[in-house]
Design a protein around this motif. Structure first.
Motif, PDB file in Angstrom:
ATOM      1  N   GLN A  34      66.767 115.044 -20.453  1.00 48.51           N
ATOM      2  CA  GLN A  34      66.910 114.455 -21.795  1.00 48.51           C
ATOM      3  C   GLN A  34      65.954 113.287 -22.001  1.00 48.51           C
ATOM      4  OE1 GLN A  34      70.958 113.203 -22.376  1.00 48.51           O
ATOM      5  NE2 GLN A  34      71.462 115.042 -23.551  1.00 48.51           N
ATOM      6  N   ARG A  35      65.913 112.398 -21.027  1.00 46.52           N
ATOM      7  CA  ARG A  35      65.051 111.213 -21.157  1.00 46.52           C
ATOM      8  C   ARG A  35      63.591 111.612 -21.244  1.00 46.52           C
ATOM      9  NH1 ARG A  35      68.214 107.468 -16.739  1.00 46.52           N
ATOM     10  NH2 ARG A  35      69.912 106.888 -18.144  1.00 46.52           N
ATOM     11  N   MET A  36      63.190 112.597 -20.413  1.00 48.97           N
ATOM     12  CA  MET A  36      61.802 113.032 -20.430  1.00 48.97           C
ATOM     13  C   MET A  36      61.435 113.678 -21.757  1.00 48.97           C
ATOM     14  SD  MET A  36      60.438 111.794 -17.898  1.00 48.97           S
ATOM     15  CE  MET A  36      58.835 112.420 -18.351  1.00 48.97           C
ATOM     16  N   GLU A  37      62.364 114.445 -22.316  1.00 47.67           N
ATOM     17  CA  GLU A  37      62.095 115.081 -23.614  1.00 47.67           C
ATOM     18  C   GLU A  37      61.885 114.026 -24.694  1.00 47.67           C
ATOM     19  OE1 GLU A  37      61.503 118.107 -24.571  1.00 47.67           O
ATOM     20  OE2 GLU A  37      62.097 119.340 -22.878  1.00 47.67           O
ATOM     21  N   ILE A  38      62.698 112.968 -24.649  1.00 52.61           N
ATOM     22  CA  ILE A  38      62.580 111.896 -25.650  1.00 52.61           C
ATOM     23  C   ILE A  38      61.247 111.164 -25.471  1.00 52.61           C
ATOM     24  CG2 ILE A  38      63.566 109.693 -26.451  1.00 52.61           C
ATOM     25  CD1 ILE A  38      66.360 110.907 -25.597  1.00 52.61           C
ATOM     26  N   LEU A  39      60.898 110.870 -24.216  1.00 49.67           N
ATOM     27  CA  LEU A  39      59.619 110.196 -23.957  1.00 49.67           C
ATOM     28  C   LEU A  39      58.437 111.069 -24.371  1.00 49.67           C
ATOM     29  CD1 LEU A  39      60.069 108.407 -20.507  1.00 49.67           C
ATOM     30  CD2 LEU A  39      59.751 107.358 -22.745  1.00 49.67           C
ATOM     31  N   GLN A  40      58.534 112.374 -24.116  1.00 49.88           N
ATOM     32  CA  GLN A  40      57.439 113.272 -24.488  1.00 49.88           C
ATOM     33  C   GLN A  40      57.264 113.329 -25.992  1.00 49.88           C
ATOM     34  OE1 GLN A  40      58.007 117.043 -22.504  1.00 49.88           O
ATOM     35  NE2 GLN A  40      57.889 116.025 -20.533  1.00 49.88           N
ATOM     36  N   GLU A  41      58.381 113.366 -26.693  1.00 49.16           N
ATOM     37  CA  GLU A  41      58.324 113.394 -28.158  1.00 49.16           C
ATOM     38  C   GLU A  41      57.643 112.119 -28.673  1.00 49.16           C
ATOM     39  OE1 GLU A  41      59.406 116.080 -29.740  1.00 49.16           O
ATOM     40  OE2 GLU A  41      59.027 115.330 -31.768  1.00 49.16           O
ATOM     41  N   LEU A  42      57.995 110.994 -28.075  1.00 49.67           N
ATOM     42  CA  LEU A  42      57.392 109.720 -28.469  1.00 49.67           C
ATOM     43  C   LEU A  42      55.907 109.687 -28.099  1.00 49.67           C
ATOM     44  CD1 LEU A  42      57.809 106.834 -29.588  1.00 49.67           C
ATOM     45  CD2 LEU A  42      58.490 106.125 -27.298  1.00 49.67           C
ATOM     46  N   ALA A  43      55.576 110.177 -26.907  1.00 52.09           N
ATOM     47  CA  ALA A  43      54.182 110.146 -26.439  1.00 52.09           C
ATOM     48  C   ALA A  43      53.269 110.992 -27.323  1.00 52.09           C
ATOM     49  CB  ALA A  43      54.104 110.635 -24.997  1.00 52.09           C
ATOM     50  N   ARG A  44      53.819 112.039 -27.920  1.00 52.04           N
ATOM     51  CA  ARG A  44      53.038 112.939 -28.754  1.00 52.04           C
ATOM     52  C   ARG A  44      52.748 112.372 -30.126  1.00 52.04           C
ATOM     53  NH1 ARG A  44      55.227 117.653 -26.065  1.00 52.04           N
ATOM     54  NH2 ARG A  44      57.256 117.392 -26.997  1.00 52.04           N
ATOM     55  N   VAL A  58      63.342 116.395 -30.813  1.00 54.52           N
ATOM     56  CA  VAL A  58      63.840 116.793 -29.494  1.00 54.52           C
ATOM     57  C   VAL A  58      64.972 117.813 -29.619  1.00 54.52           C
ATOM     58  CG1 VAL A  58      64.875 115.977 -27.323  1.00 54.52           C
ATOM     59  CG2 VAL A  58      63.171 114.576 -28.479  1.00 54.52           C
ATOM     60  N   ARG A  59      65.734 117.717 -30.683  1.00 56.14           N
ATOM     61  CA  ARG A  59      66.890 118.602 -30.858  1.00 56.14           C
ATOM     62  C   ARG A  59      66.482 120.086 -30.924  1.00 56.14           C
ATOM     63  NH1 ARG A  59      70.883 117.987 -35.868  1.00 56.14           N
ATOM     64  NH2 ARG A  59      68.995 118.760 -36.818  1.00 56.14           N
ATOM     65  N   LYS A  60      65.226 120.326 -31.370  1.00 54.61           N
ATOM     66  CA  LYS A  60      64.741 121.717 -31.420  1.00 54.61           C
ATOM     67  C   LYS A  60      64.728 122.325 -30.020  1.00 54.61           C
ATOM     68  CE  LYS A  60      61.661 120.674 -35.236  1.00 54.61           C
ATOM     69  NZ  LYS A  60      60.334 120.046 -35.355  1.00 54.61           N
ATOM     70  N   ARG A  61      64.451 121.504 -29.019  1.00 55.28           N
ATOM     71  CA  ARG A  61      64.409 122.005 -27.647  1.00 55.28           C
ATOM     72  C   ARG A  61      65.725 121.781 -26.913  1.00 55.28           C
ATOM     73  NH1 ARG A  61      59.815 119.222 -28.585  1.00 55.28           N
ATOM     74  NH2 ARG A  61      60.452 117.438 -27.346  1.00 55.28           N
ATOM     75  N   LEU A  62      66.465 120.743 -27.297  1.00 56.87           N
ATOM     76  CA  LEU A  62      67.746 120.420 -26.656  1.00 56.87           C
ATOM     77  C   LEU A  62      68.829 120.319 -27.726  1.00 56.87           C
ATOM     78  CD1 LEU A  62      66.876 117.475 -24.184  1.00 56.87           C
ATOM     79  CD2 LEU A  62      67.251 119.863 -23.596  1.00 56.87           C
ATOM     80  N   PRO A  63      69.374 121.461 -28.135  1.00 55.25           N
ATOM     81  CA  PRO A  63      70.321 121.449 -29.263  1.00 55.25           C
ATOM     82  C   PRO A  63      71.570 120.608 -29.022  1.00 55.25           C
ATOM     83  CG  PRO A  63      69.656 123.694 -28.691  1.00 55.25           C
ATOM     84  CD  PRO A  63      69.151 122.806 -27.603  1.00 55.25           C
TER      85      PRO A  63
END
Ligand SMILES: [Zn+2]
Ligand SMILES: [Zn+2]
Length: 158
Positions: A34-44, A58-63
């Motif tokens: 979860q944390r990595m997905e949030i950081l990746q979304e922010l980094a992009r 992020v919800r698209k990948r982690l509903p």
């Protein structure tokens, strides 16, 4: 000044994510999925997104992700100095994935927060008057005005 709406090259995104992972390790923060997905979304993003837009991405990948988790995660990263919170005209907190030294141009009309780099501003020394208030560790400049896109829109309307 870079246009805040430009796409970020993948190499730069990878570098940002790598830096986040290293910072988390150094701080003893678990890099959960979860944390990595949030950081990746922010980094992009070059838009300095708020918690809600990160959540929607992020919800698209982690509903199963909740907005509350996104808020808590961002707060944790901010407290540990891994990301920074950006002052914004509209009261919602926005977050910054750019860990290189930079300054901000904020459009008071559309809320765009655009990074720019300036060696001149980096060299600015805090004025002695500030010593009455506290000790400075970073000098960061926030400029406010109307962005080129909003200006073009205004011109087109008149
Ligand atoms: Zn604007
Ligand atoms: Zn920034």
């Amino acid at each position: 000044m870079t246009n805040g709406r430009d796409m970020i090259p993948q190499k730069q995104i990878d570098r940002r994510i790598q830096e986040f992972v290293e910072a988390c390790r150094a701080q003893g923060i678990k890099t959960t999925n979860q944390r990595m997905e949030i950081l990746q979304e922010l980094a992009r993003s070059e838009q300095h997104p708020d918690a809600e837009s990160l959540f929607l991405g992020v919800r698209k990948r982690l509903p199963s992700l909740s907005l509350d988790t996104v808020y808590r995660t961002l707060r944790l990263f901010e407290e540990r100095g891994i990301i920074t919170r950006v002052g914004s005209i509209k009261e919602r907190a926005r977050f910054d994935a750019n860990t290189k030294r930079h300054h901000h141009f904020i459009c008071t009309q559309c809320g765009l927060i655009s990074d720019f780099y300036s060696e001149t501003l980096d060299r600015l020394k805090p004025p002695s008057e500030v010593e009455a208030v506290g000790t400075t560790d970073t000098v960061y400049i926030e400029l406010r005005g109307i962005c080129n896109a909003c200006q073009a829109q205004k011109r087109a309307q008149s």
